[in-house]
Structure formats: structure tokens, C-alpha cells
Design an enzyme around this catalytic site. Structure first.
Site, PDB file in Angstrom:
ATOM      1  N   HIS A   1      32.389  -3.834 -21.101  1.00 30.48           N
ATOM      2  CA  HIS A   1      32.698  -3.872 -22.404  1.00 30.48           C
ATOM      3  C   HIS A   1      34.416  -3.508 -22.436  1.00 30.48           C
ATOM      4  O   HIS A   1      35.009  -3.563 -23.411  1.00 30.48           O
ATOM      5  CB  HIS A   1      32.055  -2.730 -23.249  1.00 30.48           C
ATOM      6  CG  HIS A   1      32.189  -1.445 -23.121  1.00 30.48           C
ATOM      7  ND1 HIS A   1      31.276  -0.758 -22.494  1.00 30.48           N
ATOM      8  CD2 HIS A   1      33.162  -0.601 -23.400  1.00 30.48           C
ATOM      9  CE1 HIS A   1      31.621   0.743 -22.360  1.00 30.48           C
ATOM     10  NE2 HIS A   1      32.774   0.685 -23.185  1.00 30.48           N
TER      11      HIS A   1
ATOM     12  N   ASP B   1      26.160  -3.483 -18.250  1.00 32.77           N
ATOM     13  CA  ASP B   1      27.477  -2.996 -18.632  1.00 32.77           C
ATOM     14  C   ASP B   1      28.350  -2.567 -17.716  1.00 32.77           C
ATOM     15  O   ASP B   1      28.928  -1.667 -17.771  1.00 32.77           O
ATOM     16  CB  ASP B   1      27.373  -2.225 -19.942  1.00 32.77           C
ATOM     17  CG  ASP B   1      28.691  -1.841 -20.579  1.00 32.77           C
ATOM     18  OD1 ASP B   1      29.551  -2.720 -20.709  1.00 32.77           O
ATOM     19  OD2 ASP B   1      28.743  -0.755 -21.131  1.00 32.77           O
TER      20      ASP B   1
ATOM     21  N   SER C   1      35.179   5.426 -20.632  1.00 35.71           N
ATOM     22  CA  SER C   1      34.140   4.316 -20.370  1.00 35.71           C
ATOM     23  C   SER C   1      34.731   3.825 -18.930  1.00 35.71           C
ATOM     24  O   SER C   1      35.986   3.198 -18.690  1.00 35.71           O
ATOM     25  CB  SER C   1      34.232   3.265 -21.321  1.00 35.71           C
ATOM     26  OG  SER C   1      33.546   3.629 -22.497  1.00 35.71           O
TER      27      SER C   1
END
Length: 463
Positions: free
Chosen positions: A105, A135, A211
């Protein structure tokens, strides 16, 4: 990676996640409490990078109001124009040749991706592999020498709740930061973040921008890729999640091998057990994966599994629920033979299962174009693997919509990815040829029967 003196220093305080035989211990003295994480950070920080992804977004120019569009039309003055936007995340270098793991993402839809190392060097990178199912994404940087600092993988299966961990990334874009914590829980499922629900939970502070960053053990080895935080405020509240290193290693290996992922396929539909259902099957606890359907000519069928079996262990590892089993299967190479412990007819039994490659989900597919209401649809014939991916029974009949072009007639009609077209204007749709032939027509109206999310929808729209 460490000198003997540094390793000895940390054995007092830190659990060694990859060596089960090392005894874990809490601090026993004032001196032990004053020990520092600095040696670990100095070793791992150079291998954690900032990731900058540039995207082109559409920005409305002119009035940008549908009311004015009715009167003035969609002239160039009022069209959407591309606008550059940039997202920020973190990544982990996992090979000296510059292979980098990050979250999908972070880089999804990017037209340009760059990474910045802690020493200030900046590199453009290629997107080698993007895997929305986990992901995770693999990037490749090149410094001309193949001498990047990198982290080694730890065995995430050796983690225990309470182990010390460090989270390293670039929260809020302020620059590389380190937070410490413990493993709060293992095998977290049902989070709805990826297709493979099996996360390390930690209380080490994870914030936006973390992230794709590293979760490391006290040996400086990678045990997880930080991927999400559970929050109501947008900041860390002590609940963060990381993708285990054993899953991340699979994606990294696939990226290094050329970017193709071939995941094993079990060929069985499964459901969770509740206390009442477990009791009816003679199980003391509601633990395991209940088999509800077996695909013909699948690895599960070859292993002798039948509907009603409860898979309780795989290679001696307890299976808590179907998501945990799916994770275990996904981290094994195709061709691996595993031993399953199965509860059947009130007693345990065993079965040998060979991990097979799934039948292609897109053996026969098509994209509809031209002057038709179905223009913009990409459809595929349902295979057992595709049916399972879409959450459908193996016996489901129809054509699955696997892509809908934004703004297309099909999108405006309300069709969605994952829809299964069952019939059009009274014609049963069972194969691509029939769908292409019927969908390309221009009738006055369309009578559509489709399946969506377990419901059958019947609709009539204009032609």
C-alpha cells in the site's frame, strides 16, 4: 552480526527469538536495567530506508460541480487534470544487492519510487513484485557495487509473547525513529488487512509512515514488516501489527527469483469452529479448521480429506482456525509434503498432504470493449482456485468479473469485481465464448442475474 561482547551483554536482558534453547530472563539488577538497545540499533538502522512514492491523482479544475456540468457540458475547462501526490513509508533492505521489502500500500499506483538511506544516499528503485494479498512489495535498488547494508531474517515461529522487539521506520516523515516494546500477541487473525490473516502484535509504537519498516529482535534480525496500527486517533495506542518474517521471506525470495509467486493450494473450503459445533464433533475446545467442501482433483482430495474433517495440526503445529492454516500453507513451497492431524468421527487420524500449485485462475478470460453496457469488464471462467479466492463454493457456475475499468459503462452500470454473471437475457453464462457473444450485443434492455457476496441479484437495466 554482533561481537561476542555485545551478544553477551544482551543475553541477560533479551530473548533470542531464533534460538529456542536460550533461556529467557527478566532484569535481575540495577546494571541490567541500564543496558542499552544502542548496539542493536547501530547494526540494523542502516538497512531501514525511507520510501517516497509519487502518484498522479486527478484534480478537478474549473467549477468541478455536477450542477454546472449539466449546463456548460464537460468542456476542457472543467475536466479533471492530473495532480502529483506523494506518499511516505519505510522499507527494509534484505540483500546486499539492494532487494527491499515494503508494504504494497506504500507503493501501489506509484509512477516513481525512490528510497533514501540513513547515510543520505538516494536511489530510484524498480518495483519487482507487488502482492496485494500479503500487502508486501519488493523493490530493487542498484548502487553499482552490490554492497548495501541488509538485515537477515529470523524465524518468526520461534517468537514468544513477551519477547523484546524494536520497530524502526519513518513515522510522520520526521526521519528515522526507533521504538521499543514487546510481542503482545502472536497469530492475530480476523484483522481484515490482508488475505493472509496472521500477524505479530506489538506495543512498540507504530505510526503513519512506519508502514514497511522493520520489526527486529535483540539479535538485530528481521522478525516482521510493520504494516498497520490499531487506532482511533491516527497515532499509536500501543497496538501495532507486523507481517511475520516467514511470510515476508517468501515474498522476498519470489522477488529475487524474478517476481512470480506460486502459492500452494489446498483445495478445501473451511470454516471456524464455535464451542457448540466443536462439542457436537466431540472436540474439547473450538480449535481447528473444519473442512466443508473439497475441490475435485485437488491436493486435499488426493490426501483423503473429506467434508466434516477438522484439521487440528500441520507438521505438529497447532491450527487455531482456517486463517492460521492458510498462512501455514502459503509459507510452504509447492511440492512440500506435510503431515496433517485430522479429527474425524470422534477420533484423531493423520493424512499426508502434498502442496500442489493451484489451477490457473485465468485460464480463459476476456475484456469487453466497444459500444456495449459491459464495456470495461474483464471476466474469467471460474476455476476452483478462483472460486475459493472469491469466497464461492467450488460448484458455483458462471463467469467471474475480475476487473472493472474505472469510469467505464460497466462501472456506471454498477458491476463490481468479484461479481459472478449467471445469466444474461435468459441465456445461461457458463463459458467465456458465450459471455463474449451475449455481452457484445445491443438489446433494448438487459435482464441480469448475478451472484454477489452470497446473494443472487436479479436486475433489469437499459441496453
Amino acid at each position: 552480526m554482533f561481537s561476542r561482547s555485545v551478544l553477551a551483554l544482551f543475553l541477560v536482558l533479551a530473548p533470542v527469538a531464533v534460538q529456542a534453547q536460550v533461556e529467557r530472563a527478566v532484569p535481575q539488577s540495577h546494571e541490567a536495567i541500564q543496558l542499552s538497545y544502542a548496539p542493536v540499533v547501530q547494526e540494523v538502522a542502516p538497512a531501514v530506508v525511507n520510501v517516497y512514492a509519487t502518484r498522479m491523482a486527478q484534480q478537478q479544475s474549473g467549477f468541478g460541480d455536477p450542477f454546472f456540468d449539466q449546463f456548460f457540458g464537460r468542456s476542457p475547462m472543467f475536466q479533471q487534470r492530473p495532480r502529483e501526490s506523494q506518499s511516505l513509508g519505510s522499507g527494509v533492505i534484505v540483500s546486499g544487492e539492494g532487494m527491499i521489502l515494503t508494504n504494497n500500500h506504500v507503493v501501489e499506483g506509484a509512477t516513481d519510487i525512490r528510497v533514501v538511506l540513513t547515510d543520505g544516499r538516494e536511489f530510484p528503485v524498480d518495483l519487482v513484485l507487488a502482492d496485494p494479498s500479503t500487502d508486501l512489495a519488493v523493490l530493487k535498488a542498484d548502487d553499482g557495487t552490490g554492497s548495501f547494508p541488509f538485515l537477515s531474517f529470523a524465524d518468526s515461529d520461534q517468537l514468544e509473547v513477551g519477547d523484546l522487539v524494536l520497530a524502526i521506520g519513518n513515522p510522520f516523515g520526521v526521519g528515522q525513529s526507533v521504538s521499543s516494546g514487546i510481542v503482545s500477541a502472536l497469530a492475530r487473525t480476523g484483522m481484515g488487512m490482508t488475505d493472509y490473516q496472521f500477524f505479530i502484535q506489538t506495543d512498540a509504537a507504530i505510526n503513519p509512515g512506519n508502514s514497511g519498516g522493520a520489526l527486529v529482535d535483540m539479535n538485530g534480525r528481521l522478525i516482521g514488516i510493520n504494516t498497520a496500527l490499531f487506532t482511533r486517533s491516527g497515532g499509536s495506542q500501543g497496538i501495532g501489527f507486523a507481517i511475520p518474517s516467514n511470510m515476508a521471506r517468501v515474498i522476498a525470495d519470489a522477488g529475487e527469483a524474478g517476481g512470480e509467486i506460486v502459492r500452494p493450494w489446498l483445495g478445501a473450503q473451511m470454516q471456524m469452529l464455535d464451542a457448540e459445533l466443536a462439542a457436537s464433533l466431540g472436540l474439547e475446545t473450538p480449535r481447528g479448521a473444519l473442512v466443508t467442501e473439497i475441490a475435485p482433483q485437488s491436493p486435499a482430495e488426493a490426501a483423503g480429506l473429506i467434508s466434516g474433517d477438522v484439521i487440528t495440526e500441520i507438521d505438529g503445529i497447532v491450527v487455531q482456525d482456517p486463517e492460521a492454516l492458510n498462512y501455514r500453507v502459503a509459507t510452504m513451497p509447492v511440492g512440500t509434503i506435510v503431515q496433517l492431524t485430522v479429527w474425524r468421527n470422534g477420533a484423531p487420524t493423520t493424512a499426508a498432504l502434498e502442496m500442489g500449485a493451484p489451477p490457473s485462475a485465468s485460464v480463459d478470460q476476456t475484456t469487453i470493449s466497444g459500444n456495449t453496457r459491459f464495456s470495461g469488464v474483464t471476466a474469467a471462467e471460474l476455476t476452483p482456485a478462483l472460486a475459493q479466492q472469491l469466497g464461492l463454493g467450488f460448484s458455483t457456475q458462471g463467469i467471474a468479473l475480475i476487473g472493472i475499468e474505472a469510469g467505464s459503462p460497466a462501472a456506471r452500470m454498477g458491476l463490481r469485481e468479484g461479481d459472478v454473471i449467471v445469466a444474461l437475457n435468459g441465456a445461461e453464462i457458463r463459458d467465456i465464448e458465450t459471455f463474449e457473444s451475449v455481452a457484445s450485443q445491443r438489446p433494448r434492455s438487459w435482464q441480469i442475474i448475478l451472484q454477489r457476496g452470497g446473494r443472487v441479484i436479479r436486475s433489469v437495466v437499459s441496453g
